[in-house]
Design a protein around this motif. Structure first.
Motif, mmCIF file in Angstrom:
data_model
loop_
_atom_site.group_PDB
_atom_site.id
_atom_site.type_symbol
_atom_site.label_atom_id
_atom_site.label_comp_id
_atom_site.label_asym_id
_atom_site.label_seq_id
_atom_site.Cartn_x
_atom_site.Cartn_y
_atom_site.Cartn_z
ATOM 1 N N ALA A 52 0.840 -1.198 0.000
ATOM 2 C CA ALA A 52 0.000 0.000 0.000
ATOM 3 C C ALA A 52 0.876 1.250 0.000
ATOM 4 C CB ALA A 52 -0.916 0.000 1.219
ATOM 5 N N ALA A 53 0.552 2.150 -0.906
ATOM 6 C CA ALA A 53 1.326 3.394 -1.007
ATOM 7 C C ALA A 53 0.820 4.408 0.013
ATOM 8 C CB ALA A 53 1.198 3.959 -2.413
ATOM 9 N N THR A 54 1.752 5.194 0.534
ATOM 10 C CA THR A 54 1.385 6.267 1.467
ATOM 11 C C THR A 54 1.889 7.580 0.900
ATOM 12 O OG1 THR A 54 3.429 5.892 2.717
ATOM 13 C CG2 THR A 54 1.433 4.768 3.479
ATOM 14 N N ALA A 55 1.107 8.618 1.095
ATOM 15 C CA ALA A 55 1.461 9.932 0.562
ATOM 16 C C ALA A 55 2.372 10.669 1.540
ATOM 17 C CB ALA A 55 0.208 10.749 0.308
ATOM 18 N N ALA A 56 3.300 11.419 0.981
ATOM 19 C CA ALA A 56 4.156 12.266 1.817
ATOM 20 C C ALA A 56 3.311 13.409 2.388
ATOM 21 C CB ALA A 56 5.301 12.812 0.980
ATOM 22 N N PRO A 57 3.730 13.966 3.508
ATOM 23 C CA PRO A 57 2.966 15.074 4.104
ATOM 24 C C PRO A 57 2.757 16.207 3.100
ATOM 25 C CG PRO A 57 4.656 14.304 5.622
ATOM 26 C CD PRO A 57 4.895 13.589 4.333
ATOM 27 N N GLY A 58 1.512 16.618 2.938
ATOM 28 C CA GLY A 58 1.183 17.698 2.020
ATOM 29 C C GLY A 58 0.989 17.267 0.581
ATOM 30 N N ALA A 59 1.313 16.017 0.260
ATOM 31 C CA ALA A 59 1.162 15.522 -1.116
ATOM 32 C C ALA A 59 -0.240 14.949 -1.295
ATOM 33 C CB ALA A 59 2.211 14.456 -1.418
ATOM 34 N N PRO A 60 -0.728 14.930 -2.535
ATOM 35 C CA PRO A 60 -2.046 14.340 -2.775
ATOM 36 C C PRO A 60 -2.053 12.851 -2.427
ATOM 37 C CG PRO A 60 -1.177 15.427 -4.760
ATOM 38 C CD PRO A 60 -0.097 15.423 -3.744
ATOM 39 N N ALA A 61 -3.209 12.355 -2.075
ATOM 40 C CA ALA A 61 -3.326 10.939 -1.762
ATOM 41 C C ALA A 61 -3.006 10.115 -3.004
ATOM 42 C CB ALA A 61 -4.742 10.637 -1.278
#
Length: 257
Positions: free
Chosen positions: A76-85
């Motif tokens: 599962a991919a996780t978004a960096a803080p402030g990046a789009p999901a």
């Protein structure tokens, strides 16, 4: 004993010519081929027919498609803080979009294929957006053309350990009429999407596919499929059917195949 007599020019009888037997020339022993010419010709004819039958059988039993590998679920991919999901599903390497003759066999690097060679013929590709029963199983060469136009394909597997009965598949049958309009062009369900079809060459029991992107599912989750469609469809397909900024419900696909 004298031979027969015949009347000569003067009317007197004359002796006839004796029949002389001519000796048969000694040609020596005949070769094996000469002695068995008939049976050999028969065996050659049988061999030719047998080879032709084998070639015909191979040509008619050739698999409609083949898979070099099966895509497996990615972490599962996780978004960096402030990046789009991140988008749902996972990317698949593009396998091109060449057209092949209807009926041609195609080998795909990864399955279920989210791109690749496909048919370009009326009724063969793109194919009708509907539910296909487990005994129909249209080949990917047909529905990949739907993906090329921005469509959604939903696949189910009927392996030995898979539930593949009418009750289990009913939610997918219902999805055909309940799928929301396409996210960019606002095409209604049934125009290009969804194609719901059996496909056994995949690592999970269910999958949703748009161009270059696949959502693999261990359990049937219609809500996850709809979310995948709304967030991923009509954004990566190479043959756009409307402007990327057009969202009017009146939009219609181009006549290009």
């Amino acid at each position: 004993m004298s031979g027969p007599t015949h009347a000569g020019p003067s009317g007197t009888a004359r002796a006839g010519r004796r029949q002389v037997d001519r000796p048969t020339p000694d040609v020596g022993p005949r070769s094996f081929v000469t002695r068995n010419r008939g049976p050999i010709i028969g065996l050659v004819a049988i061999a030719v027919v047998a080879v032709g039958a084998v070639l015909l059988l191979l040509s008619t039993s050739q698999a409609a498609f083949a898979c070099e590998s099966q895509l497996t679920p990615a972490p599962a991919a996780t978004a960096a803080p402030g990046a789009p999901a991140p988008l749902p599903g996972q990317a698949q390497d593009d396998m091109g979009r060449s057209h092949v003759d209807a009926g041609a066999s195609v080998r795909y690097a990864s399955c279920p294929p989210a791109s690749g060679s496909h048919y370009n013929a009326p009724g063969q590709g793109p194919i009708e957006a509907r539910f296909y029963g487990k005994d129909e199983a249209p080949v990917p060469q047909g529905w990949i053309h739907n993906l090329e136009h921005g469509g959604l394909v939903v696949l189910y597997r009927c392996g030995p350990n898979d539930a593949c009965d009418d009750t289990t598949l009913q939610p997918l049958r219902a999805l055909v009429g309940s799928l929301p309009p396409s996210p960019v062009c606002q095409f209604p369900a049934g125009q290009l999407s969804p194609v719901v079809a059996r496909f056994d060459q995949m690592s999970t029991p269910y999958a949703a596919v748009v161009w270059d992107r696949v959502l693999l599912l261990d359990k049937l989750d219609v809500n996850a499929i709809v979310d995948f469609y709304q967030k991923s469809a009509e954004r990566t397909n190479p043959e756009a059917q409307c402007s990327s900024t057009m969202t009017a419900p009146s939009a219609s696909p181009s006549a290009s195949q």
